[in-house]
Design an enzyme around this catalytic site. Sequence first.
Site, short mmCIF file in Angstrom:
data_model
loop_
_atom_site.label_atom_id
_atom_site.label_comp_id
_atom_site.label_asym_id
_atom_site.label_seq_id
_atom_site.Cartn_x
_atom_site.Cartn_y
_atom_site.Cartn_z
N LYS A 77 -6.37 -4.24 -4.22
CA LYS A 77 -5.74 -2.99 -3.80
C LYS A 77 -4.91 -2.48 -4.97
CE LYS A 77 -2.76 -1.11 -0.12
NZ LYS A 77 -1.98 -1.43 1.09
N SER A 152 -3.15 1.31 5.14
CA SER A 152 -3.31 1.90 3.84
C SER A 152 -4.34 1.20 2.95
CB SER A 152 -1.96 1.90 3.11
OG SER A 152 -1.50 0.60 2.90
N SER A 176 -1.23 -2.54 7.42
CA SER A 176 -2.22 -2.07 6.45
C SER A 176 -3.30 -3.06 6.04
CB SER A 176 -1.52 -1.57 5.19
OG SER A 176 -1.02 -0.29 5.43
N1 GLN Z 1 0.76 2.84 8.72
C1 GLN Z 1 1.99 2.24 8.35
C2 GLN Z 1 2.76 3.16 7.43
O1 GLN Z 1 2.27 4.20 7.16
C3 GLN Z 1 1.75 0.90 7.70
C4 GLN Z 1 1.40 0.99 6.26
C5 GLN Z 1 1.37 -0.35 5.60
O2 GLN Z 1 1.29 -1.38 6.24
N2 GLN Z 1 1.45 -0.33 4.28
O3 GLN Z 1 3.81 2.87 6.99
#
Ligand code: GLN
Length: 504
Positions: A77, A152, A176
Amino acid sequence: MDKLHNLGVAELAALLKYKEVSAVEVATRFLARLGGNPHNAFLDINSEVTLAQARESDAKLAAGTAGPLEGVPIAHKDVFVTKDLATTAGSRMLSGYRSPFDATVVARLRQAGMVTLGKLNCDEFAMGSANENSAYGAVSNPWNTAHVPGGSSGGSAAAVAARLTPAATGTDTGGSIRQPAAFCGITGIKPTYGRASRYGMVAYASSLDQAGPMARSAEDCALLLSAMCGPDLDRDSTSLDVATEDFSRDLSRPLARAGKDGGALKIGVPSSWLAIEQGFPSGNVDGCSPKVRDAIKDALHRLEVEGAEVIPIELRNTGLAIPVYYIVACAEASSNLSRFDGVKFGHRAADFADLTDMYKKTRAQGFGQEVKRRIMTGSYVLSHGYYDAYYLQAQKIRRMIADDFQGAFAQCDVIAGPVAPTTAWKLGDKADDPVASYLADIFTLPASLAGLPCMSLPVGLGEGGMPVGLQLIGNYLQEAKLLNVAHQYQLKIKHHEQQPGAAA
Ligand code: GLN
């Protein structure tokens, strides 16, 4: 060997070890699949870097000095910094940025022998649930390219599902790893907070951020997690001082004997997530789509058949997880992202009148909409006069949520439920409605706030023929137990081997 790209981490590691194939052959095969960048999953690919690592791996395999995953490809990532590839965190702010060092997780996986295929698309600074917040364009879901891959870590999930890489790293701040894994029909695990080093991971919300592997099976995730984790006390102040473990050790334990006392494994299902009667799910998941609910119920039933016992539990405060998370995460983000000021690294506005103007223009140009929204929200909840009302209050409820889990783990060994209320939605569907995508995080945020290990495994198809993920949550440091449960399921039921049609 014409289906090399269909093999998982364990299978590839074995073929490489017994020299049935070389690391260069494997890398070449995967690099060939990345041409045209399917699904817009990758942000940086450099075949010379990949092939040089593969040649190094072949030399180690020949010399008998190979690591446990020598020659197996992985992609990272784009929030993990890498010295040989660019790191953008999905942001214009870091366009073309080159780190002078590798993140600890990247270095550890390389030490285990893994060959880096490239960097994967993600939401800007890991903020999002659909990968549509990337400054480098959205990622499409290999199961249906009109749908989002989740976020994400959307590039990671799409790349693994489309057989562009056998494995990927992800990061999970509020879901995410689990949610994109669920949306793309793969397996992913977020370990206990502090297990994997955050050194070299571009920070979003430091008290929540945690790295983890995404692959096709629990068995593969166990191998990857064993290589990634371990203390990094000098470089990450929240790193746990707990020895590196072999997370594969309990995979084959039958569920009838995997419980605390050597009895049946007890799976607690929060009654607010899924009502159950007499050990068998029968009610509704609050806000879950009917087919997601059916797939979760079916998966719980299969685990019962394997010898587990399913019981109802209460998690009274998890309904507050969304406001608590979006206060805490935004507060930490506003602080973490203050480093992007156009001075130290990254983007700097070309024309400006003075220092303040340079800050303003740099940040206005470098950050996307959602990142700006969160910086503003975070600055607001931390500001004088609102700190007590929002930030402090959120911290108190965060503790209550963590305490609820401890109450539940007195009764059960693991907690299960859905990862997300629906399957992957269509690209664009929630793009203009940030709150709608925040609400879709309802089932993943509680375990993140508590710092607990948690994972997602594919358990069937739901609405639109899109994958559904079952979430498993364990008590602190119980990753091996989660992987045990998931592996026992995957030994019998092969959803993790199903391939998206769009990837064929
Ligand atoms: N969807 C959540 C956010 O937007 C989690 C994102 C994540 O785990 N990086 O913060």
